[in-house]
Design a protein around this motif. Structure first.
Motif, short mmCIF file in Angstrom:
data_model
loop_
_atom_site.label_atom_id
_atom_site.label_comp_id
_atom_site.label_asym_id
_atom_site.label_seq_id
_atom_site.Cartn_x
_atom_site.Cartn_y
_atom_site.Cartn_z
N GLY A 1 0.80 -1.26 0.08
CA GLY A 1 -0.13 0.05 -0.19
C GLY A 1 1.00 1.20 -0.01
N ASP A 2 1.77 1.52 1.01
CA ASP A 2 2.69 2.51 1.09
C ASP A 2 3.45 2.90 -0.22
OD1 ASP A 2 1.78 3.73 3.68
OD2 ASP A 2 2.77 1.85 4.35
N ASN A 3 3.90 1.70 -0.87
CA ASN A 3 4.81 1.89 -2.27
C ASN A 3 3.65 2.36 -3.24
OD1 ASN A 3 5.86 0.77 -4.87
ND2 ASN A 3 7.37 0.86 -3.49
N VAL A 4 2.48 1.91 -3.35
CA VAL A 4 1.38 2.40 -4.45
C VAL A 4 1.19 4.03 -4.00
CG1 VAL A 4 -0.92 2.21 -5.14
CG2 VAL A 4 0.53 0.19 -4.76
N ARG A 5 0.98 4.40 -2.82
CA ARG A 5 0.89 5.70 -2.33
C ARG A 5 2.00 6.56 -2.73
NH1 ARG A 5 0.17 6.43 3.00
NH2 ARG A 5 -0.74 8.58 2.43
N GLY A 6 3.25 6.07 -2.62
CA GLY A 6 4.22 6.81 -2.94
C GLY A 6 4.56 7.37 -4.33
N LYS A 7 4.01 6.13 -5.39
CA LYS A 7 3.97 6.41 -6.75
C LYS A 7 3.19 7.46 -7.18
CE LYS A 7 7.39 3.63 -7.39
NZ LYS A 7 8.70 4.31 -7.94
N THR A 8 2.00 7.80 -6.32
CA THR A 8 0.98 8.92 -6.59
C THR A 8 1.54 10.13 -5.84
OG1 THR A 8 -0.40 8.25 -4.82
CG2 THR A 8 -0.80 7.13 -6.87
N ALA A 9 2.72 10.35 -5.42
CA ALA A 9 3.43 11.32 -4.49
C ALA A 9 2.40 11.64 -3.51
CB ALA A 9 3.17 12.66 -5.38
N PHE A 10 1.74 10.69 -2.74
CA PHE A 10 0.94 10.73 -1.71
C PHE A 10 -0.14 11.49 -1.77
CE2 PHE A 10 5.26 9.84 0.03
CZ PHE A 10 4.95 8.63 0.61
N ALA A 11 -0.78 11.35 -3.26
CA ALA A 11 -1.91 12.16 -3.26
C ALA A 11 -3.33 11.41 -3.24
CB ALA A 11 -2.16 12.43 -5.32
N VAL A 12 -3.08 9.98 -2.82
CA VAL A 12 -4.00 8.88 -2.75
C VAL A 12 -3.70 8.80 -0.94
CG1 VAL A 12 -5.03 6.89 -2.92
CG2 VAL A 12 -4.34 8.17 -4.78
N SER A 13 -4.93 8.96 -0.10
CA SER A 13 -4.46 8.69 1.30
C SER A 13 -4.69 7.31 1.49
CB SER A 13 -5.60 9.65 2.14
OG SER A 13 -6.74 9.21 1.82
N ALA A 14 -4.48 6.78 2.99
CA ALA A 14 -4.81 5.33 3.20
C ALA A 14 -6.05 5.13 3.12
CB ALA A 14 -4.07 5.15 4.55
N GLN A 15 -7.04 6.10 3.69
CA GLN A 15 -8.59 5.79 3.73
C GLN A 15 -8.99 5.67 2.12
OE1 GLN A 15 -7.23 7.79 5.63
NE2 GLN A 15 -7.70 7.14 7.70
N SER A 16 -8.60 6.40 1.23
CA SER A 16 -8.87 6.34 -0.01
C SER A 16 -8.51 5.12 -0.60
CB SER A 16 -8.51 7.58 -1.03
OG SER A 16 -8.94 7.64 -2.29
N LEU A 17 -7.23 4.91 -0.49
CA LEU A 17 -6.47 3.53 -1.06
C LEU A 17 -7.58 2.54 -0.80
CD1 LEU A 17 -4.33 1.99 -2.86
CD2 LEU A 17 -2.99 2.09 -0.57
N LEU A 18 -7.97 2.37 0.47
CA LEU A 18 -8.23 1.13 1.07
C LEU A 18 -9.93 1.03 0.24
CD1 LEU A 18 -8.95 -1.10 2.99
CD2 LEU A 18 -9.77 0.49 4.62
N ALA A 19 -10.40 2.36 0.32
CA ALA A 19 -11.82 2.39 -0.50
C ALA A 19 -11.75 1.94 -2.08
CB ALA A 19 -12.53 3.66 -0.35
N GLN A 20 -10.84 2.34 -2.76
CA GLN A 20 -10.69 1.83 -3.94
C GLN A 20 -10.36 0.35 -4.29
OE1 GLN A 20 -9.54 5.00 -6.95
NE2 GLN A 20 -8.96 6.26 -4.99
N THR A 21 -9.41 -0.10 -3.12
CA THR A 21 -9.18 -1.24 -3.32
C THR A 21 -10.29 -2.32 -2.97
OG1 THR A 21 -6.88 -0.69 -2.49
CG2 THR A 21 -7.36 -3.17 -2.47
#
Length: 781
Positions: free
Chosen positions: A47-67
């Motif tokens: 998860g954190d590697n994916v968010r890092g590739k988006t320059a942390f434009a995606v929050s952890a809550q949003s990543l969970l919702a879209q996953t």
């Protein structure tokens, strides 16, 4: 003719290149591949590697919702760094979330679970979503070791983000609320804790000197910018996170606390911010249920069982470790956290004290302990080339635990000191004489006069009529825990001889740090269970000389030198097994004399005077201020043998017959500051009861800019610049303004401000970077 051929070949080559370019232009180009989301029986998402590739434009809550939307048609596991504990939680029927906790990273969890899934389910295909090259290599190694390399697929984080995530939905709609001061304080404490851990990690990495220095400076500057909070005791990350999320804090309140603590920057997310957000998400997901799933439920049971089964957790770490672990027994290493010196009788001569159940006779020439090894043994250590009095006893074994070499670069003085030491060994009436190499001693050394046994490089056992002495010279303890034969010899020995003490016992320096050897401590606990050496002889830490009892072993630190750098011998030898009836006794103490208070005689006006003392390793500097905060004088002195004597010499030049009413010391620990103050008191130069010992970071934070106090070197340079303006009006400021004297001038002015003697700022800074030092001159002296 030769030149014509070369030109023809060059022209032909150019013609062929043009023809190839024309063919490429005519040939139809291949269509760009269409990106598709990963497809496999189970997808593991970093998860954190994916968010890092988006320059942390995606929050952890949003990543969970879209996953969760992605997991409607695909079984998936989302891995998130940190969290309240290592735990696997059910979110949906086909989605599980694994929090790594504080003891390991998400990468370690992914590699561990890849190995488990491919081993338990041979027909399962697994896809790992990450762009971390190190994680990819570890996952492929785990699959290859189980013969399932064809069942593992790697999907890049950029590909996953472009096909599954929508960055427009990435930012959470968080209401802006006012920050809670308690939340901000806990967030700052967590920030300091993670920065310290990062600094420790950088120092342990195998980096080049330039890279390590740059990274260390960055982390140190980050710590220094936290308003002095790094000097205060802070909470552990676990306690800080539990306090943040357990008192009902909402996401807007946590985000406000993060922004107030200096986080929340666009495109960046530091470790402590990630810890806070992961802990909140972990709290929100607890208690959710989902439909049964064979593979995912099996993984959840396995992950959650690792929290309670230490043996299973250790086995999982060994299977997927980056490098082979050291041969340590974890069960025996548990008591090491509580390995501290037992309660002992306080002693001024022997600061380490003595076990309360041992009868000890202390004399000015040495300390006498009862028999421990069925023979008489005399122990000395850390003599550093100084003159040693002849021992008032004779016995079986004389042991020197290292550092007999004079601590100087002068070869002639070293040679003379060694000859005197060899002659001293020859004069002592002992059957066997053993000398161990310390960190200051040479590897090659021959004792021609005394014929003493010198243990310099390799570990070995010396058998003296059935008495086994296991010797570990300096530098040979690193690989001791891996050598099973050496561990057996250590366990069977009667006396263990090392130069350094074990970590946590008789190893406290004057600064309060534990400087003992971890390798020796681990080797002792790995080797010794029911059987252990009766006596452990060591030295090295002068200010912790004494004895302590650990299990069945009596540890004796026989250091004879003064605290810190050796300048003299402060105490005598230690005798074990000598005849206590014939041991020399201390002379009876004289009857108490009634003290008569004498009036202080002062030359000059009886006005308040502040004496600032900077105690360096080789030089000292002092500065004198009056009650108006004006610099009266400063001086510097050098005395390698006695630092207290140098302080007195410099203070006499400064005071000029006056007396100081306030003494402020900086540069060493409390012990050496007290020694300097005692010397000043005995000389009649001070009229106060005790000195004020300050930390360099206190005055540097008030006087210097953050970029000037990144490290000690820059801070000293900036202090010299400020001191030049403070002392510019004095006649001798050019030749006597050494680094120690300059720092004494600066923190002396700061101390005057703290005492209220001056109410204006010491340094005025302008927007263009220039500064002006407000120097005061005495009106009447």
């Amino acid at each position: 003719m030769r030149q014509h051929k070369v030109r023809s070949r060059a022209a032909l080559h150019l013609l062929l290149l043009r023809a190839a370019g024309a063919l490429q232009a005519v040939a139809p180009r291949k269509a760009a591949p269409v990106l598709a989301p990963p497809t496999a029986d189970l997808v593991l998402i970093d998860g954190d590697n994916v968010r890092g590739k988006t320059a942390f434009a995606v929050s952890a809550q949003s990543l969970l919702a879209q996953t969760r939307t992605f997991a409607v048609t695909q079984d998936a596991v989302l891995y998130i760094d940190h969290g309240l504990a290592a735990e696997c939680l059910a979110v949906d029927d086909k989605l599980r979330v694994v929090f790594a906790g504080t003891a390991q990273s998400a990468d370690d969890c992914i590699v561990r679970d890849v190995a488990y899934l491919l081993e338990e389910n041979p027909s399962l295909s697994v896809s790992v979503v990450t762009s971390d090259s190190g994680l990819i290599a570890r996952c492929r190694k785990a699959a290859r070791a189980r013969g399932r390399n064809g069942r593992l697929d790697i999907c890049g984080s950029v590909r996953f983000a472009e096909t599954v995530l929508d960055e427009a939905l990435g930012a959470d709609a968080v209401d802006h609320v006012s920050a809670n001061e308690d939340h901000v304080a806990v967030a700052k404490a967590l920030q300091v804790s993670t920065e310290r851990a990062s600094l420790k990690r950088v120092r342990n990495k195998r980096l080049t000197k330039k890279r390590r220095k740059g990274t260390t400076n960055d982390v140190t500057a980050s710590l220094a910018s936290l308003n002095g909070l790094n000097d205060k005791p802070i909470k552990t990350p676990d306690a800080a996170l539990e306090e943040l999320v357990s008192n009902g804090a909402t996401l807007p309140q946590l985000e406000a606390a993060i922004r107030q603590a200096g986080g929340g920057l666009r495109g960046r997310e530091k470790t402590w911010e990630r810890c806070v957000r992961a802990a909140y998400l972990h709290k929100c997901l607890r208690g959710k249920t989902a439909a049964p799933h064979k593979v995912l439920d099996g993984l959840a049971v396995y992950v959650n069982k690792l929290m309670t089964s230490r043996a299973l957790a250790r086995e999982a770490v060994l299977k997927t470790a980056k490098r082979p672990p050291r041969l340590k027994v974890k069960k025996r290493l548990e008591p090491l956290k509580q390995l501290k010196q037992i309660e002992s009788v306080s002693s001024k001569t022997w600061p380490g004290g003595w076990p309360v159940d041992v009868s000890v006779i202390e004399t000015p020439r040495g300390a006498f302990l009862p028999d421990l090894v069925n023979c008489s043994v005399a122990l000395v250590s850390d003599t550093h080339g100084f003159r040693i009095d002849d021992l008032p006893m004779k016995g079986d074994v004389l042991i020197h635990a290292g550092d007999f070499w004079l601590d100087t670069q002068n070869r002639n003085r070293n040679a003379k000191a060694f000859e005197d030491f060899d002659a001293w060994l020859y004069r002592q009436d002992f059957t066997h004489k053993i000398v161990l190499r310390g960190n200051h001693d040479p590897v090659r050394c021959e004792f021609k006069a005394s014929n003493a046994t010198y243990i310099a490089a390799k570990r070995q056992t010396i058998d003296i009529n059935g008495l086994k002495v296991y010797c570990v010279p300096h530098g040979s303890a690193v690989s001791l825990t891996k050598d099973f034969k050496a561990l057996k010899e250590l366990r069977d020995a009667d006396i263990l001889l090392t130069h350094a003490p074990p970590r946590g016992t008789l190893d406290t320096t004057y600064e309060g740090n534990n400087a003992g050897s971890k390798a020796l401590r681990d080797a002792y606990y790995n080797a010794c269970d029911d059987e252990a050496p009766t006596l452990w002889v060591c030295g090295h830490i002068h200010e912790s000389a004494g004895a302590a009892r650990v299990g069945a072993t009596t540890i004796i630190n026989a250091g004879m030198a003064n605290a810190g750098r050796a300048k003299r011998l402060d105490r005598g030898f230690v005798a074990v097994g000598a005849d206590l009836a014939e041991a020399p006794r201390a002379p009876p103490s004289p009857p108490p004399v009634e003290e008569v208070e004498e009036e202080l005689t002062m030359v000059g006006p009886a006005l308040p005077r502040l004496l600032a003392v900077d105690l360096g390793e080789k030089t000292v500097g002092v500065a004198l201020y009056d009650e108006q905060g004006a610099l009266l004088d400063f001086a510097a002195a050098t005395d390698e043998e006695d630092g207290a004597r140098a302080v007195v010499a410099a203070a006499e030049r400064c005071l000029g017959g006056r007396q100081a009413t306030v003494v402020v010391c900086e540069g060493t620990g409390r012990l050496l500051a007290d020694e300097a103050f005692d010397a000043l008191s005995q000389s009649g130069l001070v009229a106060c009861e005790a000195p004020h010992v300050i930390n360099p970071d206190e005055w540097r934070a008030a006087v210097l800019a953050p970029r000037e106090r990144v490290n000690a070197k820059k801070a000293k340079h900036a202090a010299r610049l400020v001191a030049r303006q403070l002392a510019g009006g004095l006649e001798h400021w050019r030749e006597d303004l050494t680094t120690d004297a300059a720092e004494a001038c600066v923190f002396g002015a700061w101390a005057c401000t703290e005492l209220g003697w001056r109410d204006d700022a010491i340094v005025e800074r302008f927007s263009n970077g220039d500064l002006r030092v407000v120097a005061k001159r005495p009106l009447v002296d």
